[in-house]
Write a protein that holds these residues in place. Structure first.
Motif, PDB file in Angstrom:
ATOM      1  N   CYS A 189       0.816  -1.228   0.000  1.00  0.00           N
ATOM      2  CA  CYS A 189       0.000   0.000   0.000  1.00  0.00           C
ATOM      3  C   CYS A 189       0.844   1.269   0.000  1.00  0.00           C
ATOM      4  N   MET A 190       2.011   1.223  -0.644  1.00  0.00           N
ATOM      5  CA  MET A 190       2.881   2.399  -0.695  1.00  0.00           C
ATOM      6  C   MET A 190       2.234   3.534  -1.486  1.00  0.00           C
ATOM      7  N   ASP A 191       1.281   3.198  -2.343  1.00  0.00           N
ATOM      8  CA  ASP A 191       0.597   4.208  -3.149  1.00  0.00           C
ATOM      9  C   ASP A 191      -0.708   4.654  -2.507  1.00  0.00           C
ATOM     10  N   GLY A 192      -0.923   4.268  -1.246  1.00  0.00           N
ATOM     11  CA  GLY A 192      -2.206   4.549  -0.627  1.00  0.00           C
ATOM     12  C   GLY A 192      -3.262   3.641  -1.219  1.00  0.00           C
ATOM     13  N   LEU A 193      -4.497   4.094  -1.189  1.00  0.00           N
ATOM     14  CA  LEU A 193      -5.570   3.324  -1.797  1.00  0.00           C
ATOM     15  C   LEU A 193      -5.484   3.453  -3.308  1.00  0.00           C
ATOM     16  N   LEU A 194      -5.541   2.327  -3.998  1.00  0.00           N
ATOM     17  CA  LEU A 194      -5.403   2.334  -5.454  1.00  0.00           C
ATOM     18  C   LEU A 194      -6.656   2.905  -6.112  1.00  0.00           C
ATOM     19  N   ASP A 195      -6.565   3.065  -7.419  1.00  0.00           N
ATOM     20  CA  ASP A 195      -7.700   3.603  -8.171  1.00  0.00           C
ATOM     21  C   ASP A 195      -8.951   2.764  -7.919  1.00  0.00           C
ATOM     22  N   GLU A 196     -10.086   3.326  -8.289  1.00  0.00           N
ATOM     23  CA  GLU A 196     -11.356   2.641  -8.073  1.00  0.00           C
ATOM     24  C   GLU A 196     -11.295   1.207  -8.609  1.00  0.00           C
ATOM     25  N   PRO A 197     -11.634   0.244  -7.780  1.00  0.00           N
ATOM     26  CA  PRO A 197     -11.616  -1.136  -8.260  1.00  0.00           C
ATOM     27  C   PRO A 197     -12.770  -1.417  -9.217  1.00  0.00           C
ATOM     28  N   LYS A 198     -12.621  -2.473  -9.968  1.00  0.00           N
ATOM     29  CA  LYS A 198     -13.724  -2.984 -10.774  1.00  0.00           C
ATOM     30  C   LYS A 198     -14.599  -3.847  -9.872  1.00  0.00           C
ATOM     31  N   THR A 199     -15.878  -3.633  -9.916  1.00  0.00           N
ATOM     32  CA  THR A 199     -16.793  -4.433  -9.110  1.00  0.00           C
ATOM     33  C   THR A 199     -17.492  -5.430 -10.026  1.00  0.00           C
TER      34      THR A 199
ATOM     35  N   SER B 233      -7.762  -4.402  -9.918  1.00  0.00           N
ATOM     36  CA  SER B 233      -8.174  -4.486  -8.516  1.00  0.00           C
ATOM     37  C   SER B 233      -9.674  -4.784  -8.500  1.00  0.00           C
ATOM     38  N   LEU B 234     -10.058  -5.815  -7.742  1.00  0.00           N
ATOM     39  CA  LEU B 234     -11.425  -6.317  -7.809  1.00  0.00           C
ATOM     40  C   LEU B 234     -12.184  -6.135  -6.501  1.00  0.00           C
ATOM     41  N   GLN B 235     -13.455  -5.740  -6.623  1.00  0.00           N
ATOM     42  CA  GLN B 235     -14.444  -5.953  -5.585  1.00  0.00           C
ATOM     43  C   GLN B 235     -15.361  -7.057  -6.084  1.00  0.00           C
ATOM     44  N   MET B 236     -15.581  -8.059  -5.235  1.00  0.00           N
ATOM     45  CA  MET B 236     -16.262  -9.268  -5.698  1.00  0.00           C
ATOM     46  C   MET B 236     -17.618  -9.407  -5.019  1.00  0.00           C
ATOM     47  N   VAL B 237     -18.647  -9.562  -5.840  1.00  0.00           N
ATOM     48  CA  VAL B 237     -20.031  -9.649  -5.361  1.00  0.00           C
ATOM     49  C   VAL B 237     -20.530 -11.063  -5.656  1.00  0.00           C
ATOM     50  N   PHE B 238     -20.880 -11.790  -4.600  1.00  0.00           N
ATOM     51  CA  PHE B 238     -21.211 -13.202  -4.741  1.00  0.00           C
ATOM     52  C   PHE B 238     -22.658 -13.489  -4.346  1.00  0.00           C
ATOM     53  N   HIS B 239     -23.196 -14.562  -4.929  1.00  0.00           N
ATOM     54  CA  HIS B 239     -24.404 -15.158  -4.390  1.00  0.00           C
ATOM     55  C   HIS B 239     -24.084 -15.773  -3.029  1.00  0.00           C
TER      56      HIS B 239
ATOM     57  N   SER C 247      -5.847 -10.506  -0.441  1.00  0.00           N
ATOM     58  CA  SER C 247      -7.230 -10.598   0.021  1.00  0.00           C
ATOM     59  C   SER C 247      -7.231 -10.740   1.542  1.00  0.00           C
ATOM     60  N   TRP C 248      -8.329 -10.257   2.159  1.00  0.00           N
ATOM     61  CA  TRP C 248      -8.503 -10.335   3.606  1.00  0.00           C
ATOM     62  C   TRP C 248      -9.640 -11.311   3.921  1.00  0.00           C
ATOM     63  N   PHE C 249      -9.478 -12.067   5.003  1.00  0.00           N
ATOM     64  CA  PHE C 249     -10.485 -13.029   5.432  1.00  0.00           C
ATOM     65  C   PHE C 249     -10.736 -12.878   6.932  1.00  0.00           C
ATOM     66  N   ALA C 250     -11.979 -13.095   7.351  1.00  0.00           N
ATOM     67  CA  ALA C 250     -12.331 -13.002   8.763  1.00  0.00           C
ATOM     68  C   ALA C 250     -13.166 -14.201   9.169  1.00  0.00           C
ATOM     69  N   GLY C 251     -13.179 -14.482  10.474  1.00  0.00           N
ATOM     70  CA  GLY C 251     -14.060 -15.490  11.031  1.00  0.00           C
ATOM     71  C   GLY C 251     -13.752 -16.905  10.552  1.00  0.00           C
TER      72      GLY C 251
ATOM     73  N   THR D 287      -9.834 -20.324  -9.796  1.00  0.00           N
ATOM     74  CA  THR D 287     -11.172 -20.656 -10.300  1.00  0.00           C
ATOM     75  C   THR D 287     -12.129 -19.490 -10.111  1.00  0.00           C
ATOM     76  N   THR D 288     -12.087 -18.890  -8.934  1.00  0.00           N
ATOM     77  CA  THR D 288     -13.008 -17.798  -8.622  1.00  0.00           C
ATOM     78  C   THR D 288     -12.780 -16.598  -9.523  1.00  0.00           C
ATOM     79  N   VAL D 289     -11.530 -16.148  -9.617  1.00  0.00           N
ATOM     80  CA  VAL D 289     -11.236 -14.936 -10.383  1.00  0.00           C
ATOM     81  C   VAL D 289     -11.441 -15.184 -11.876  1.00  0.00           C
TER      82      VAL D 289
END
Length: 508
Positions: free
Chosen positions: A90-100, A333-339, A372-376, A396-398
């Motif tokens: 993250c040396m560039d801060g937050l990157l450009d708007e991701p593709k969703t 850079s991806l934002q991922m929207v899943f069922h 990627s970040w994961f929780a729980g 497979t996912t990407v």
């Protein structure tokens, strides 16, 4: 000659080394001081590493607000912010708007994302203490025990106000409501990684507004977060920090000249007048549940009740190296929207643990390393899986998201787009016996006052002839800055000052 008071600090993380630094530099050699660390390195949940030439953080990553943060002040003082000899996370801060991208390969434009993004932000702003009259009336009317219930009620209110919206066209099997809910869930999943609450329905609503943030931007440290730890430790004599000495039992209130006896796994022990316990809340939870426990006699019930009530979760980071045949700029850079995992509409080959991660992004503009970040439960599953299983699942996912015929990102999408990764680096905070998780949160059933209880020293009798035998520090002992490195720092200063004041050291 009178013997020096002996202080033992358990844990060489941020809290422990801050306390040691303060005690050593402020006491004019008054104390016999030791820091005992169960692991083979200093830093605790701060652990800077390297992956294919990039400096990465396995644990603490961000300075959360630069105005007033002691971590930022130290980083400035030692020229650690921009002084790196290699690229860093993250040396560039937050990157450009991701593709969703929604499952099925549908790229979502701003008109679909922004209403839900704004809704989620407004709801969280209100929960965290900012005014928003619309949500204020809703909150009073419906009542909320958890952040999860508040957020979902807010989504219901939004839907009630949008009943006249047209149904979606051109998004395959996605209905408008299903897609909006999935976008909302994406933001919830990001919030889970911020808080470490595996389920936002376990995150207390009332306490959310007590959490305090420093103003200013959030940044990473060029020389690595470990540079802060190394600075704190650098003033200590070499024999003060003892590695690979895991405490197995802490006896206290003993009838001895030194009332505390710390036993180690190797069978050795040390006597002390005072011990500062900086182990994680996860270790404390295990220490009061297991038999025999960590403390003898056991901690008083007011202390164990607070330990039991507070939340403590797992957040893990997954770094992936992109196949060298692909240029980094070819994978956005991806934002991922899943069922949902139980949906009949889901892609059967996308595993359940991938469905609750929200993003996959390069760690800086020129990196071939993605994060990627994961929780729980998903974070714990990540720890269990082999590198090969992880690579196959993420590939497979990407590839599924980007190679569908509806995808608008890649010009060659109609021919299919397959991304592949060749290596993995992941954190394993949940299964590490020295931590058993990542950081604390206020769970439903607990409250901010439990953090104050965590910080209370023992014995509680202020007139006890041998006071301050056990002191507690760490992020889970700070009421308004829990879960942060600066919270741990403040707690270390607090407990060092408690002892310095007890011994009437000047200038504290």
């Amino acid at each position: 000659m009178a013997k020096k008071p002996k202080i033992v600090i358990i844990g060489a993380g941020m809290a422990g080394l801050t306390a040691a630094n303060k005690l050593y530099t402020s006491s004019n050699d008054l104390f016999e001081l030791f820091v005992v660390e169960g692991g083979t390195r200093i830093g605790g949940r701060i652990n800077t590493s390297e992956f294919y030439g990039d400096r990465v953080e396995m644990g603490a990553t961000w300075i959360h607000g630069i105005k007033g943060s002691p971590v930022h002040q130290i980083a400035q003082q030692i020229n650690a912010l921009q002084g790196s000899d290699k690229p860093w996370e993250c040396m560039d801060g937050l990157l450009d708007e991701p593709k969703t991208i929604a499952e099925g390969g549908f790229e979502l434009n701003g008109s679909m994302i922004e209403p839900i993004s704004t809704l989620f932000k407004n709801l969280m702003d209100f929960a965290q203490g900012n005014e928003a009259s619309k949500w204020c009336s809703m909150s009073r009317r419906l009542g909320n025990k958890s952040i999860g219930s508040f957020l979902r009620k807010g989504l219901d209110v939004y839907w009630d106000s949008c009943k006249d919206h047209e149904e979606l066209k051109g998004y395959g099997k996605w209905s408008r409501e299903l897609l909006e809910e999935a976008i909302f869930a994406m933001y919830e999943n990001t919030q889970r990684t911020y808080t470490s609450a595996g389920d936002l329905f376990s995150l207390d609503y009332e306490a959310e507004s007590e959490y305090s943030m420093f103003p200013g931007e959030e940044i990473t440290i060029g020389n690595g977060y470990s540079s802060i730890i190394e600075y704190l430790a650098s003033v200590l004599p070499r024999d003060v920090i003892q590695l690979d000495r895991k405490a197995a039992k802490i006896e206290w209130d003993r009838c001895d000249s030194r009332p505390v006896k710390i036993h180690f796994l190797d069978g050795s022990f040390v006597l002390a007048d005072h011990v500062i316990v900086t182990v994680s809340l996860g270790v404390l939870k295990a220490g009061i549940c297991n038999d025999p426990g960590l403390f003898s006699p056991p901690l008083p019930s007011f202390k164990t009740d607070a330990i039991s009530r507070l939340g403590y979760g797992v957040v893990n980071k997954l770094f992936l190296r992109l196949n060298g045949n692909r240029k980094p700029e070819e994978l956005p850079s991806l934002q991922m929207v899943f069922h949902r995992s139980d949906s009949e509409l889901r892609h059967k080959k996308i595993p359940w643990w991938m469905r609750r991660t929200a993003t996959l992004s390069p760690i800086n503009n020129n990196a071939s390393v993605f994060l990627s970040w994961f929780a729980g439960k998903e974070a714990l599953e990540l720890e269990r899986l082999s590198n090969e299983e992880i690579i196959n699942a993420v590939t497979t996912t990407v590839s599924s998201l980007l190679s569908e015929p509806h995808n608008e990102i890649m010009s060659d999408s109609s021919n299919g787009f397959e991304v592949s990764f060749v290596d993995v680096l992941k954190s394993k905070w949940g299964s590490d016996p020295l931590f058993l998780g990542s950081y604390s949160y206020v769970a439903v059933g607990s409250c901010g006052a439990d953090f104050d209880t965590m910080a209370e020293p023992l014995p509680t009798d202020v007139y006890h002839h041998r006071p301050l035998q056990i002191l507690f520090a760490g992020e889970a002992t700070h009421r308004t800055h829990y879960s942060t490195t600066h919270g741990a720092y403040f707690s270390g200063i607090r407990e060092a000052n408690r002892l310095l004041q007890h011994y009437h050291c000047v200038g504290v």
